[in-house]
Structures are given as C-alpha cells and as structure tokens.
Write a protein that holds these residues in place. Structure first.
Motif, PDB file in Angstrom:
ATOM      1  N   VAL A  13       0.935  -1.262   0.116  1.00 52.29           N
ATOM      2  CA  VAL A  13      -0.075  -0.072   0.127  1.00 52.29           C
ATOM      3  C   VAL A  13       0.959   1.166   0.104  1.00 52.29           C
ATOM      4  CG1 VAL A  13      -1.595   1.310   1.470  1.00 52.29           C
ATOM      5  CG2 VAL A  13      -1.913  -0.924   1.124  1.00 52.29           C
ATOM      6  N   PHE A  14       1.932   1.167   0.906  1.00 50.54           N
ATOM      7  CA  PHE A  14       2.736   2.448   1.047  1.00 50.54           C
ATOM      8  C   PHE A  14       3.672   2.500  -0.237  1.00 50.54           C
ATOM      9  CE2 PHE A  14       1.363   1.358   5.235  1.00 50.54           C
ATOM     10  CZ  PHE A  14       0.585   2.301   5.391  1.00 50.54           C
ATOM     11  N   GLU A  15       4.167   1.439  -0.700  1.00 46.01           N
ATOM     12  CA  GLU A  15       5.198   1.422  -1.629  1.00 46.01           C
ATOM     13  C   GLU A  15       4.628   2.159  -3.161  1.00 46.01           C
ATOM     14  OE1 GLU A  15       6.138  -2.707  -2.770  1.00 46.01           O
ATOM     15  OE2 GLU A  15       7.276  -3.003  -0.803  1.00 46.01           O
ATOM     16  N   HIS A  16       3.436   2.051  -3.411  1.00 46.22           N
ATOM     17  CA  HIS A  16       2.803   2.504  -4.457  1.00 46.22           C
ATOM     18  C   HIS A  16       2.233   3.914  -4.153  1.00 46.22           C
ATOM     19  CE1 HIS A  16       3.733  -1.095  -6.755  1.00 46.22           C
ATOM     20  NE2 HIS A  16       3.376  -1.736  -5.782  1.00 46.22           N
ATOM     21  N   SER A  17       2.509   4.410  -3.197  1.00 45.09           N
ATOM     22  CA  SER A  17       1.952   5.830  -2.898  1.00 45.09           C
ATOM     23  C   SER A  17       3.083   7.022  -3.120  1.00 45.09           C
ATOM     24  CB  SER A  17       1.601   5.983  -1.367  1.00 45.09           C
ATOM     25  OG  SER A  17       1.095   7.238  -0.973  1.00 45.09           O
ATOM     26  N   GLU A  18       2.678   7.911  -3.514  1.00 44.61           N
ATOM     27  CA  GLU A  18       3.485   9.333  -3.713  1.00 44.61           C
ATOM     28  C   GLU A  18       3.724   9.943  -2.448  1.00 44.61           C
ATOM     29  OE1 GLU A  18       1.833  11.525  -7.042  1.00 44.61           O
ATOM     30  OE2 GLU A  18       1.913   9.676  -8.273  1.00 44.61           O
ATOM     31  N   LYS A  21       3.971   8.852   4.075  1.00 43.84           N
ATOM     32  CA  LYS A  21       3.938   9.183   5.259  1.00 43.84           C
ATOM     33  C   LYS A  21       2.283   9.663   5.557  1.00 43.84           C
ATOM     34  CE  LYS A  21       8.364  10.850   6.597  1.00 43.84           C
ATOM     35  NZ  LYS A  21       9.388  11.892   6.733  1.00 43.84           N
ATOM     36  N   GLU A  22       1.986  10.529   4.534  1.00 42.72           N
ATOM     37  CA  GLU A  22       0.611  11.240   4.517  1.00 42.72           C
ATOM     38  C   GLU A  22      -0.504  10.217   4.537  1.00 42.72           C
ATOM     39  OE1 GLU A  22       3.103  12.254   2.809  1.00 42.72           O
ATOM     40  OE2 GLU A  22       3.095  14.553   2.774  1.00 42.72           O
ATOM     41  N   LEU A  23      -0.129   9.038   3.809  1.00 45.19           N
ATOM     42  CA  LEU A  23      -1.078   8.032   3.644  1.00 45.19           C
ATOM     43  C   LEU A  23      -1.301   7.181   4.779  1.00 45.19           C
ATOM     44  CD1 LEU A  23      -2.980   6.010   1.932  1.00 45.19           C
ATOM     45  CD2 LEU A  23      -0.895   5.001   1.030  1.00 45.19           C
ATOM     46  N   LYS A  24      -0.177   6.881   5.599  1.00 43.24           N
ATOM     47  CA  LYS A  24      -0.136   6.097   6.763  1.00 43.24           C
ATOM     48  C   LYS A  24      -1.256   6.889   7.650  1.00 43.24           C
ATOM     49  CE  LYS A  24       2.908   3.532   9.598  1.00 43.24           C
ATOM     50  NZ  LYS A  24       4.130   2.882   9.876  1.00 43.24           N
ATOM     51  N   SER A  25      -0.793   8.117   7.847  1.00 45.24           N
ATOM     52  CA  SER A  25      -1.485   9.101   8.703  1.00 45.24           C
ATOM     53  C   SER A  25      -3.079   9.103   8.497  1.00 45.24           C
ATOM     54  CB  SER A  25      -0.861  10.483   8.746  1.00 45.24           C
ATOM     55  OG  SER A  25      -1.789  11.328   9.627  1.00 45.24           O
ATOM     56  N   LEU A  26      -3.364   9.095   7.220  1.00 44.22           N
ATOM     57  CA  LEU A  26      -4.876   9.017   6.817  1.00 44.22           C
ATOM     58  C   LEU A  26      -5.455   7.783   7.051  1.00 44.22           C
ATOM     59  CD1 LEU A  26      -7.177  10.254   5.106  1.00 44.22           C
ATOM     60  CD2 LEU A  26      -6.029   9.302   3.126  1.00 44.22           C
ATOM     61  N   LEU A  27      -4.572   6.603   6.880  1.00 44.56           N
ATOM     62  CA  LEU A  27      -5.115   5.206   7.058  1.00 44.56           C
ATOM     63  C   LEU A  27      -5.463   5.168   8.516  1.00 44.56           C
ATOM     64  CD1 LEU A  27      -3.409   2.943   4.566  1.00 44.56           C
ATOM     65  CD2 LEU A  27      -5.822   4.356   4.270  1.00 44.56           C
ATOM     66  N   ASN A  28      -4.840   5.586   9.453  1.00 44.23           N
ATOM     67  CA  ASN A  28      -4.933   5.570  10.890  1.00 44.23           C
ATOM     68  C   ASN A  28      -6.317   6.145  11.336  1.00 44.23           C
ATOM     69  OD1 ASN A  28      -2.697   4.231  11.638  1.00 44.23           O
ATOM     70  ND2 ASN A  28      -1.321   6.257  12.066  1.00 44.23           N
ATOM     71  N   ASP A 167      -7.043  16.559  -1.676  1.00 42.17           N
ATOM     72  CA  ASP A 167      -5.630  16.148  -1.353  1.00 42.17           C
ATOM     73  C   ASP A 167      -5.404  15.102  -1.055  1.00 42.17           C
ATOM     74  OD1 ASP A 167      -5.110  18.698  -1.820  1.00 42.17           O
ATOM     75  OD2 ASP A 167      -5.239  19.813   0.037  1.00 42.17           O
ATOM     76  N   GLU A 168      -6.437  14.457  -0.125  1.00 44.93           N
ATOM     77  CA  GLU A 168      -6.351  13.003   0.521  1.00 44.93           C
ATOM     78  C   GLU A 168      -6.094  11.940  -0.471  1.00 44.93           C
ATOM     79  OE1 GLU A 168      -7.887  13.680   5.022  1.00 44.93           O
ATOM     80  OE2 GLU A 168      -9.169  13.153   3.235  1.00 44.93           O
ATOM     81  N   ILE A 169      -7.064  12.125  -1.585  1.00 42.21           N
ATOM     82  CA  ILE A 169      -7.191  11.024  -2.640  1.00 42.21           C
ATOM     83  C   ILE A 169      -6.025  10.932  -3.125  1.00 42.21           C
ATOM     84  CG2 ILE A 169      -7.859  12.314  -4.496  1.00 42.21           C
ATOM     85  CD1 ILE A 169      -9.579   9.092  -3.312  1.00 42.21           C
ATOM     86  N   GLU A 170      -5.171  11.979  -3.331  1.00 45.16           N
ATOM     87  CA  GLU A 170      -3.714  11.733  -4.048  1.00 45.16           C
ATOM     88  C   GLU A 170      -2.743  10.994  -3.043  1.00 45.16           C
ATOM     89  OE1 GLU A 170      -3.005  12.898  -7.003  1.00 45.16           O
ATOM     90  OE2 GLU A 170      -5.086  13.635  -7.236  1.00 45.16           O
ATOM     91  N   TYR A 171      -2.951  10.735  -1.833  1.00 49.77           N
ATOM     92  CA  TYR A 171      -2.039   9.872  -1.011  1.00 49.77           C
ATOM     93  C   TYR A 171      -2.100   8.511  -1.542  1.00 49.77           C
ATOM     94  CZ  TYR A 171      -2.262  14.024   2.162  1.00 49.77           C
ATOM     95  OH  TYR A 171      -2.255  15.170   2.516  1.00 49.77           O
ATOM     96  N   LEU A 172      -3.319   8.006  -2.058  1.00 47.89           N
ATOM     97  CA  LEU A 172      -3.437   6.499  -2.280  1.00 47.89           C
ATOM     98  C   LEU A 172      -2.717   6.037  -3.339  1.00 47.89           C
ATOM     99  CD1 LEU A 172      -7.544   6.505  -2.291  1.00 47.89           C
ATOM    100  CD2 LEU A 172      -6.080   6.525  -0.224  1.00 47.89           C
ATOM    101  N   PRO A 173      -2.546   4.916  -3.243  1.00 50.27           N
ATOM    102  CA  PRO A 173      -1.602   4.171  -4.191  1.00 50.27           C
ATOM    103  C   PRO A 173      -2.169   4.282  -5.701  1.00 50.27           C
ATOM    104  CG  PRO A 173      -2.608   2.490  -2.874  1.00 50.27           C
ATOM    105  CD  PRO A 173      -2.916   3.809  -2.375  1.00 50.27           C
ATOM    106  N   ASN A 174      -1.143   4.243  -6.370  1.00 53.35           N
ATOM    107  CA  ASN A 174      -1.502   4.074  -8.077  1.00 53.35           C
ATOM    108  C   ASN A 174      -1.877   2.787  -8.502  1.00 53.35           C
ATOM    109  OD1 ASN A 174      -0.990   6.791  -7.702  1.00 53.35           O
ATOM    110  ND2 ASN A 174       0.834   6.733  -8.867  1.00 53.35           N
TER     111      ASN A 174
END
Length: 174
Positions: A13-18, A21-28, A167-174
């Motif tokens: 999940v995190f490998e494919h996110s640009e 860090k932001e994604l990890k915080s969001l997913l919490n 903004d948050e949707i851009e944290y998601l993996p491609n």
C-alpha cells in the motif's frame, strides 16, 4: 453467516503511494472492512466458467462517523492466481488466496478508489473512454445497461468524496 474481513495496510500500500507518510496518517483515521459476497462478474451474460469470475465484496469504509459501502470485484488473477490447470487454480483459491486476500485487498480497493474518485465526465465521454456502446442496437435510445453502470460509477465517486478530500485522494496508491 457473513464473512467480514478487517482490511489492514501492508508495505505494498505504501510502496505505491507518492506520499507514504501522509497515507499512513490518513489510514489511521479510517476503518476498512470487506464482506465476502461470492464469485461474480460484471459481464453480461455471466461467464459460465467459475474461473472467469472474480471474488466480489461489499467494501465498508468508516471515518469520522460517516460510513459508505460499495461493491468491489477482485481481478480474476487475484481470485484464481496465474495457474494454468484447473487443479492449480483450485489449490490457489483454497490455500493461497485466503492469505493474499487479506494482504492485498486493501491495496486494490485504494488504488481503484483513487481512479473512481475522479468520475467527472458525461455519459457520452464515459462510453468513449471505456469502450461502451452509447446507444442500443437500434440506435434510437441510450443503452440502458451502460447507463446503469455509468450511474453506479458516478454514485461511487460521490461516496468516495464523503470520505476523502481531493488532497487526501492523492495519497492513495496508483
């Protein structure tokens, strides 16, 4: 009895996110669950072979007192593996898939959600973009099956906008 799986993030999940860090915080802040529905397909007519169907789920996303849900179908490869024989496909489905399912399903849901978020096109643009027939065979009225799919996609986009900001949707993996 319903089989509900809580989806947790893994490295893919995190490998494919640009912005991992932001994604990890969001997913919490968000809870993801999947209720297994069974094998199915978006194709019409339905494929006769079970090996041409993907596992379908009802995905439930909860955040800040809001809850949305939508149907999601795994890819055929995620459901059956890349085995060439009936036996290898059945072995994958029964033994390996349950392990990979929990591990990889959230990645698939998030990557698809990122694409589905931006469903801002007209029906004719949708048909052109995704290769659907805009009109019935007589050419006189909208293709009702395609129109129904289009409305499901628009609804999906609106639901996702209740959970994620632009903004948050851009944290998601491609």
């Amino acid at each position: 009895m319903k089989k509900i799986i809580t989806l947790k993030a893994n490295d893919s999940v995190f490998e494919h996110s640009e912005k991992p860090k932001e994604l990890k915080s969001l997913l919490n802040e968000i809870e993801f669950q999947a209720e297994e529905i069974g094998l199915g397909s978006l194709d019409n007519p339905q494929p006769k072979s079970r090996y041409k169907k993907g596992m379908q789920y009802k995905i439930i996303i909860k955040r800040n007192g809001k809850e949305i849900d939508f149907d999601f179908t795994e890819s055929i490869n995620s459901t059956w593996g890349d085995g060439r024989t009936f036996q290898s496909k059945e072995n994958y489905f029964m033994i390996q898939r349950p392990i990979y399912q929990v591990r990889d399903l959230l990645y698939s849901v998030l990557a698809c959600s990122r694409m589905d978020y931006y469903m801002e096109m007209s029906f004719p643009e949708f048909c052109s973009e995704f290769g659907y027939e805009e009109f019935n065979s007589d050419g006189m009225k909208w293709n009702e099956k395609t129109k129904a799919l289009y409305h499901k996609c628009v609804t999906q986009s609106l639901l996702l906008k209740e959970i994620f900001s632009e903004d948050e949707i851009e944290y998601l993996p491609n």
